[in-house]
Write an enzyme that holds these catalytic residues in place. Structure first.
Site, PDB file in Angstrom:
ATOM      1  N   GLY A  10       0.798  -1.227   0.000  1.00 53.85           N
ATOM      2  CA  GLY A  10       0.000   0.000   0.000  1.00 53.85           C
ATOM      3  C   GLY A  10       0.829   1.275   0.000  1.00 53.85           C
ATOM      4  N   ASN A  11       2.031   1.232   0.618  1.00 52.44           N
ATOM      5  CA  ASN A  11       2.831   2.468   0.709  1.00 52.44           C
ATOM      6  C   ASN A  11       3.423   2.895  -0.630  1.00 52.44           C
ATOM      7  OD1 ASN A  11       4.696   0.232   0.864  1.00 52.44           O
ATOM      8  ND2 ASN A  11       6.255   1.684   1.504  1.00 52.44           N
ATOM      9  N   LYS A 128     -14.023 -10.488   6.574  1.00 54.81           N
ATOM     10  CA  LYS A 128     -13.230  -9.289   6.303  1.00 54.81           C
ATOM     11  C   LYS A 128     -14.154  -8.101   6.025  1.00 54.81           C
ATOM     12  CE  LYS A 128      -9.312  -7.753   3.542  1.00 54.81           C
ATOM     13  NZ  LYS A 128      -8.478  -7.264   4.639  1.00 54.81           N
ATOM     14  N   LYS A 213      -3.123 -10.449  -1.179  1.00 56.71           N
ATOM     15  CA  LYS A 213      -2.230 -10.178  -2.318  1.00 56.71           C
ATOM     16  C   LYS A 213      -0.858 -10.848  -2.159  1.00 56.71           C
ATOM     17  CE  LYS A 213       0.931  -6.544  -1.355  1.00 56.71           C
ATOM     18  NZ  LYS A 213       0.803  -6.428   0.058  1.00 56.71           N
ATOM     19  N   LYS A 276       2.275 -11.992   5.080  1.00 59.04           N
ATOM     20  CA  LYS A 276       3.477 -11.973   4.231  1.00 59.04           C
ATOM     21  C   LYS A 276       4.335 -13.192   4.542  1.00 59.04           C
ATOM     22  CE  LYS A 276       3.563  -6.951   4.086  1.00 59.04           C
ATOM     23  NZ  LYS A 276       2.625  -6.882   2.962  1.00 59.04           N
TER      24      LYS A 276
HETATM   25  P1  ADP Z   1       1.281  -3.756   2.780  1.00 60.16           P
HETATM   26  O1  ADP Z   1       0.348  -2.706   2.288  1.00 60.16           O
HETATM   27  O2  ADP Z   1       2.654  -3.601   2.224  1.00 60.16           O
HETATM   28  O3  ADP Z   1       0.754  -5.155   2.672  1.00 60.16           O
HETATM   29  P2  ADP Z   1       0.890  -3.994   5.655  1.00 60.16           P
HETATM   30  O4  ADP Z   1       0.578  -2.804   6.492  1.00 60.16           O
HETATM   31  O5  ADP Z   1      -0.190  -4.975   5.388  1.00 60.16           O
HETATM   32  O6  ADP Z   1       1.517  -3.414   4.322  1.00 60.16           O
HETATM   33  O7  ADP Z   1       2.104  -4.781   6.309  1.00 60.16           O
HETATM   34  C1  ADP Z   1       3.364  -4.176   6.595  1.00 60.16           C
HETATM   35  C2  ADP Z   1       3.416  -3.638   8.022  1.00 60.16           C
HETATM   36  O8  ADP Z   1       3.442  -4.701   8.959  1.00 60.16           O
HETATM   37  C3  ADP Z   1       4.664  -2.884   8.382  1.00 60.16           C
HETATM   38  O9  ADP Z   1       4.626  -1.571   7.887  1.00 60.16           O
HETATM   39  C4  ADP Z   1       4.659  -2.923   9.909  1.00 60.16           C
HETATM   40  O10 ADP Z   1       3.980  -1.800  10.422  1.00 60.16           O
HETATM   41  C5  ADP Z   1       3.822  -4.168  10.214  1.00 60.16           C
HETATM   42  N1  ADP Z   1       4.471  -5.247  10.952  1.00 60.16           N
HETATM   43  C6  ADP Z   1       3.802  -6.151  11.681  1.00 60.16           C
HETATM   44  N2  ADP Z   1       4.603  -7.069  12.219  1.00 60.16           N
HETATM   45  C7  ADP Z   1       5.866  -6.750  11.804  1.00 60.16           C
HETATM   46  C8  ADP Z   1       7.150  -7.333  12.032  1.00 60.16           C
HETATM   47  N3  ADP Z   1       7.310  -8.422  12.783  1.00 60.16           N
HETATM   48  N4  ADP Z   1       8.227  -6.762  11.452  1.00 60.16           N
HETATM   49  C9  ADP Z   1       8.079  -5.652  10.690  1.00 60.16           C
HETATM   50  N5  ADP Z   1       6.896  -5.058  10.444  1.00 60.16           N
HETATM   51  C10 ADP Z   1       5.773  -5.595  10.980  1.00 60.16           C
HETATM   52 MG    MG Z   2      -0.973  -5.937   3.661  1.00 65.28          MG
END
Ligand code: ADP
Ligand code: MG
Length: 313
Positions: A10-11, A128, A213, A276
């Site tokens: 998303g970023n 969801k 995704k 992830k």
């Molecule tokens: P995206 O849109 O890339 O899928 P998400 O917000 O779903 O992003 O997931 C990424 C976020 O997960 C990071 O920005 C961080 O805030 C969070 N996060 C949760 N657990 C962890 C972890 N163990 N290590 C690093 N980041 C984490």
């Molecule tokens: Mg995500």
């Protein structure tokens, strides 16, 4: 040529709450594209997937606000719309980069359907929340008239909920493979793909659901036999004990360690890093060589082992 699937988060589309317009998203995408182009210039074959949660939300909200005047947009169609629009912005910026870098490359976006099973347990238990809050009367009417699943969300009002089933099959995989085999940069499986189900005859139709995704990107990476699954997100590395006093940012994890930490819990937050990590497990267990979690600026560095968190068997 080494091959990588880059799943952008998303970023790469919305930098922050104050930068959500189409133009803002274009600028954020341009930035991420520069880092991807650097990798392409090094000779990597690249397939790009991306998130679309907020963008689908915007379309559904517009649709809601214009009710009474214009027809509503079904969720699967909103997903297709976002694949096109986000693909367009990625594509245009990449083409511009190739021009500047003197790279003889082509890029194409493939509107991608991903088959899910109508009997996936998640399909029977939609959980969801999507879209805006509704009042009880409206929620019940839509459930009655349109078959929506609705829940009362922690005292804050009613919301529509949809299922998040497992991705089973990427419908357009053959054409994606042909494109990448011929050196084309492919943008596909946007938002995890448009979820579709097959009937007895094998005919497909869209369903209101959301496919993770990262998981769909892992399936894509396996299907095109990518060397690397690179998940680009808002953090440079993965942390153990994330957000706790003993938080520890790591450069490398093994598959077994990731599985153990997922099982232990408390390391990777649900709804963000945990999915992830499950995608990483799927990729490595399916035969993938290496997965990387990092942020856009470190995309090229991370493939050289100089940034991000690498996960290997
Ligand atoms: P995206 O849109 O890339 O899928 P998400 O917000 O779903 O992003 O997931 C990424 C976020 O997960 C990071 O920005 C961080 O805030 C969070 N996060 C949760 N657990 C962890 C972890 N163990 N290590 C690093 N980041 C984490
Ligand atoms: Mg995500």
């Amino acid at each position: 040529m080494p091959r990588v699937v880059i799943a952008i988060g998303g970023n790469s589309l919305i930098a922050d709450k104050d930068h959500q317009t189409v133009q803002d998203q274009y600028i954020a995408i341009a930035e991420t594209d520069h880092h991807i182009s650097a990798l392409i210039a090094e000779g990597w074959d690249v397939a790009i997937s991306h998130g679309n949660g907020p963008q689908v939300g915007f379309i559904m909200r517009r649709s809601e606000l214009s009710r009474g005047e214009l027809h509503e947009i079904p969720m699967d169609v909103a997903g297709a719309d976002t694949q096109g629009a986000i693909g367009y912005a990625l594509q245009q910026n990449l083409v511009n980069d190739f021009q500047d870098l003197n790279l003889d490359k082509s890029v194409a976006t493939v509107v991608t359907q991903v088959e899910v099973s109508a009997t996936d347990p998640a399909m029977l238990n939609p959980s969801k929340p999507i879209g805006t809050f509704l009042d009880e009367e409206e929620a019940k009417r839509r459930a009655e008239e349109e078959g929506w699943d609705v829940i009362e969300d922690a005292g804050r009002g009613w919301r529509r909920v949809v299922a998040s089933p497992q991705p089973v099959r990427i419908v357009e995989i053959d054409v994606i493979r042909q494109l990448i085999d011929s050196g084309v940069v492919v943008i596909c499986v946007g938002g995890g793909g448009i979820p579709v189900v097959a009937d007895e005859r094998g005919h497909l139709s869209g369903v209101a659901a959301v496919i993770d995704k990262d998981l769909a990107s892992a399936l894509l990476a396996l299907e095109i036999e990518a060397d690397v699954l690179l998940i680009s997100t808002a953090v440079e590395k993965v942390a153990l004990n994330y957000g706790k006093p003993n938080e520890e940012w790591v450069d490398h994890l093994t598959l077994d360690e990731v599985k153990q930490y997922l099982e232990e819990g408390g390391h990777f937050a649900e709804g963000s890093m945990a999915p992830k990590m499950r995608a990483v497990v799927k990729f490595l267990e399916g035969g993938g060589r290496e997965a990387i979690i990092t942020n856009p600026v470190n995309i090229a560095k991370s493939t050289a082992g100089e940034a991000g968190t690498r996960i290997t068997r």
